[in-house]
Design a protein around this motif. Structure first.
Motif, PDB file in Angstrom:
ATOM      1  N   ALA A  16      37.110  44.209  23.055  1.00  0.00           N
ATOM      2  CA  ALA A  16      36.951  44.315  21.807  1.00  0.00           C
ATOM      3  C   ALA A  16      36.899  43.036  21.069  1.00  0.00           C
ATOM      4  N   ASP A  17      36.091  42.955  19.935  1.00  0.00           N
ATOM      5  CA  ASP A  17      35.759  41.662  19.389  1.00  0.00           C
ATOM      6  C   ASP A  17      37.254  40.970  18.989  1.00  0.00           C
ATOM      7  N   TYR A  18      37.847  41.466  18.396  1.00  0.00           N
ATOM      8  CA  TYR A  18      39.359  40.962  18.319  1.00  0.00           C
ATOM      9  C   TYR A  18      40.181  40.504  19.458  1.00  0.00           C
ATOM     10  N   GLU A  19      40.031  41.462  20.477  1.00  0.00           N
ATOM     11  CA  GLU A  19      40.408  40.683  21.842  1.00  0.00           C
ATOM     12  C   GLU A  19      39.867  39.615  22.122  1.00  0.00           C
ATOM     13  N   GLU A  20      38.550  39.325  22.206  1.00  0.00           N
ATOM     14  CA  GLU A  20      38.006  38.364  22.701  1.00  0.00           C
ATOM     15  C   GLU A  20      38.305  36.985  21.829  1.00  0.00           C
ATOM     16  N   ALA A  21      38.587  37.329  20.699  1.00  0.00           N
ATOM     17  CA  ALA A  21      38.861  36.066  19.460  1.00  0.00           C
ATOM     18  C   ALA A  21      40.149  35.467  19.885  1.00  0.00           C
ATOM     19  N   VAL A  22      41.241  36.482  20.183  1.00  0.00           N
ATOM     20  CA  VAL A  22      42.592  36.087  20.423  1.00  0.00           C
ATOM     21  C   VAL A  22      42.757  35.437  21.823  1.00  0.00           C
ATOM     22  N   LEU A  23      42.007  35.949  22.645  1.00  0.00           N
ATOM     23  CA  LEU A  23      42.038  35.250  23.971  1.00  0.00           C
ATOM     24  C   LEU A  23      41.390  34.033  24.109  1.00  0.00           C
ATOM     25  N   GLU A  24      40.381  33.819  23.283  1.00  0.00           N
ATOM     26  CA  GLU A  24      39.454  32.669  22.896  1.00  0.00           C
ATOM     27  C   GLU A  24      40.481  31.641  22.362  1.00  0.00           C
ATOM     28  N   SER A  25      40.951  32.118  21.410  1.00  0.00           N
ATOM     29  CA  SER A  25      41.989  31.184  20.817  1.00  0.00           C
ATOM     30  C   SER A  25      43.113  30.622  21.483  1.00  0.00           C
ATOM     31  N   LEU A  26      43.732  31.609  22.219  1.00  0.00           N
ATOM     32  CA  LEU A  26      44.781  31.296  23.280  1.00  0.00           C
ATOM     33  C   LEU A  26      44.430  30.180  24.095  1.00  0.00           C
ATOM     34  N   VAL A  27      43.149  30.376  24.778  1.00  0.00           N
ATOM     35  CA  VAL A  27      42.759  29.346  25.809  1.00  0.00           C
ATOM     36  C   VAL A  27      42.490  28.162  25.107  1.00  0.00           C
ATOM     37  N   GLU A  28      41.909  28.088  23.986  1.00  0.00           N
ATOM     38  CA  GLU A  28      41.588  26.946  23.178  1.00  0.00           C
ATOM     39  C   GLU A  28      43.028  25.962  22.961  1.00  0.00           C
ATOM     40  N   GLN A  29      44.068  26.837  22.449  1.00  0.00           N
ATOM     41  CA  GLN A  29      45.150  26.347  22.357  1.00  0.00           C
ATOM     42  C   GLN A  29      45.876  25.641  23.576  1.00  0.00           C
ATOM     43  N   LEU A  30      45.443  26.190  24.601  1.00  0.00           N
ATOM     44  CA  LEU A  30      46.346  25.862  26.034  1.00  0.00           C
ATOM     45  C   LEU A  30      45.686  24.333  26.228  1.00  0.00           C
ATOM     46  N   ILE A  31      44.217  24.378  26.190  1.00  0.00           N
ATOM     47  CA  ILE A  31      43.539  23.224  26.287  1.00  0.00           C
ATOM     48  C   ILE A  31      43.860  22.030  25.513  1.00  0.00           C
ATOM     49  N   ASP A  32      44.236  22.175  24.308  1.00  0.00           N
ATOM     50  CA  ASP A  32      44.770  21.443  23.259  1.00  0.00           C
ATOM     51  C   ASP A  32      46.089  20.915  23.827  1.00  0.00           C
ATOM     52  N   LEU A  33      46.975  21.696  24.166  1.00  0.00           N
ATOM     53  CA  LEU A  33      48.440  21.325  24.513  1.00  0.00           C
ATOM     54  C   LEU A  33      48.224  20.387  25.943  1.00  0.00           C
ATOM     55  N   LEU A  34      47.442  20.877  26.859  1.00  0.00           N
ATOM     56  CA  LEU A  34      47.217  20.286  27.887  1.00  0.00           C
ATOM     57  C   LEU A  34      46.681  18.678  27.845  1.00  0.00           C
ATOM     58  N   GLU A  35      45.605  18.607  26.990  1.00  0.00           N
ATOM     59  CA  GLU A  35      44.964  17.260  26.818  1.00  0.00           C
ATOM     60  C   GLU A  35      45.962  16.346  26.158  1.00  0.00           C
ATOM     61  N   GLY A  36      46.757  16.947  25.366  1.00  0.00           N
ATOM     62  CA  GLY A  36      47.880  16.004  24.831  1.00  0.00           C
ATOM     63  C   GLY A  36      47.042  14.616  24.357  1.00  0.00           C
ATOM     64  N   ASP A  37      47.780  13.645  24.352  1.00  0.00           N
ATOM     65  CA  ASP A  37      47.165  12.282  23.461  1.00  0.00           C
ATOM     66  C   ASP A  37      46.025  11.768  24.347  1.00  0.00           C
ATOM     67  N   GLU A  38      45.983  11.874  25.772  1.00  0.00           N
ATOM     68  CA  GLU A  38      44.804  11.289  26.491  1.00  0.00           C
ATOM     69  C   GLU A  38      44.576  11.901  27.867  1.00  0.00           C
ATOM     70  N   VAL A  39      43.552  12.546  28.135  1.00  0.00           N
ATOM     71  CA  VAL A  39      43.113  13.041  29.161  1.00  0.00           C
ATOM     72  C   VAL A  39      41.466  12.647  29.537  1.00  0.00           C
ATOM     73  N   ALA A 101      40.913  26.015  32.323  1.00  0.00           N
ATOM     74  CA  ALA A 101      40.744  26.655  31.253  1.00  0.00           C
ATOM     75  C   ALA A 101      39.524  26.602  30.324  1.00  0.00           C
ATOM     76  N   LYS A 102      38.754  25.562  30.663  1.00  0.00           N
ATOM     77  CA  LYS A 102      37.347  25.367  30.065  1.00  0.00           C
ATOM     78  C   LYS A 102      36.441  26.691  30.720  1.00  0.00           C
ATOM     79  N   LEU A 103      36.718  26.689  31.995  1.00  0.00           N
ATOM     80  CA  LEU A 103      35.691  27.660  32.695  1.00  0.00           C
ATOM     81  C   LEU A 103      36.032  29.041  31.924  1.00  0.00           C
ATOM     82  N   VAL A 104      37.066  29.471  31.942  1.00  0.00           N
ATOM     83  CA  VAL A 104      37.682  30.691  31.249  1.00  0.00           C
ATOM     84  C   VAL A 104      36.978  30.736  29.672  1.00  0.00           C
ATOM     85  N   LEU A 105      37.246  29.709  29.190  1.00  0.00           N
ATOM     86  CA  LEU A 105      36.707  29.502  27.514  1.00  0.00           C
ATOM     87  C   LEU A 105      35.111  29.761  27.800  1.00  0.00           C
ATOM     88  N   ASP A 106      34.568  29.191  28.622  1.00  0.00           N
ATOM     89  CA  ASP A 106      32.986  29.051  28.469  1.00  0.00           C
ATOM     90  C   ASP A 106      32.426  30.659  28.977  1.00  0.00           C
TER      91      ASP A 106
END
Length: 185
Positions: A16-39, A101-106
């Motif tokens: 569903a569109d809301y499921e895709e949006a939530v999953l997309e947001s969760l993956v983006e949050q994971l990427i942000d967390l993993l990138e930290g200050d420098e990657v 995570a970026k592969l999933v996001l794409d």
């Protein structure tokens, strides 16, 4: 809810569109967390990549319990060995988790806001499983899930409580993982 269908060497997931949006947001949050200050991205030269991976790790907030769960210590009783282990492995581990995570996001972004099915190719299945598992682990930490009693307490929350909503997403991700594994094999 989501529908999973095997099609040749891939799994098609209708969200569903809301499921895709939530999953997309969760993956983006994971990427942000993993990138930290420098990657930094991996250099093309294998020796330069090796040198970068051997450099002292940095950028991750080791005091964050989610980071501690995603990167558990290898040597709990030997701080020096743990420091060396992290120095030799953390950068590569982070880079791999971010790439997955970026592969999933794409793939999620290719659904046109959930209007088209998500395509999970067999070659990408491991990245999907590891990324969704990492998101679920992060949610378990934030929810304080350590025992079956913790889960029971969350199941008894009123549905309008914020933690109940987060717990619902945690459960949905469990369903998502189970369905993906079922259709992939």
């Amino acid at each position: 809810m989501s529908r999973f269908k095997r099609g040749g060497s891939q799994v098609l997931i209708t969200l569903a569109d809301y499921e895709e949006a939530v999953l997309e947001s969760l993956v983006e949050q994971l990427i942000d967390l993993l990138e930290g200050d420098e990657v930094r991205s991996a250099p093309d030269d294998p020796f330069a990549r090796w040198e970068a991976e051997m450099a002292a790790p940095g950028g991750l907030d080791a005091s964050d319990p989610v980071i501690a769960r995603l990167f558990p210590p290898a040597y709990r009783d030997d701080p020096k060995a743990e420091q060396e282990f992290r120095r030799f492995t953390e950068t590569a581990q982070r880079r791999t988790k971010i790439e997955q995570a970026k592969l999933v996001l794409d793939a999620l972004l290719e659904t046109n806001g959930g209007r088209e099915p998500v395509v999970v190719r067999a070659t990408d299945l491991e990245a999907w499983l590891k990324t969704i598992t990492a998101i679920r682990l992060a949610q378990a930490v934030r929810l304080g899930i350590e025992t079956a009693d913790d889960v029971q307490a969350l199941e008894e929350l009123d549905e309008d409580e914020p933690r109940a909503v987060l717990y619902g997403m945690y459960e949905w991700l469990g369903y998502f993982l189970e369905s993906l594994i079922d259709k992939a094999h």
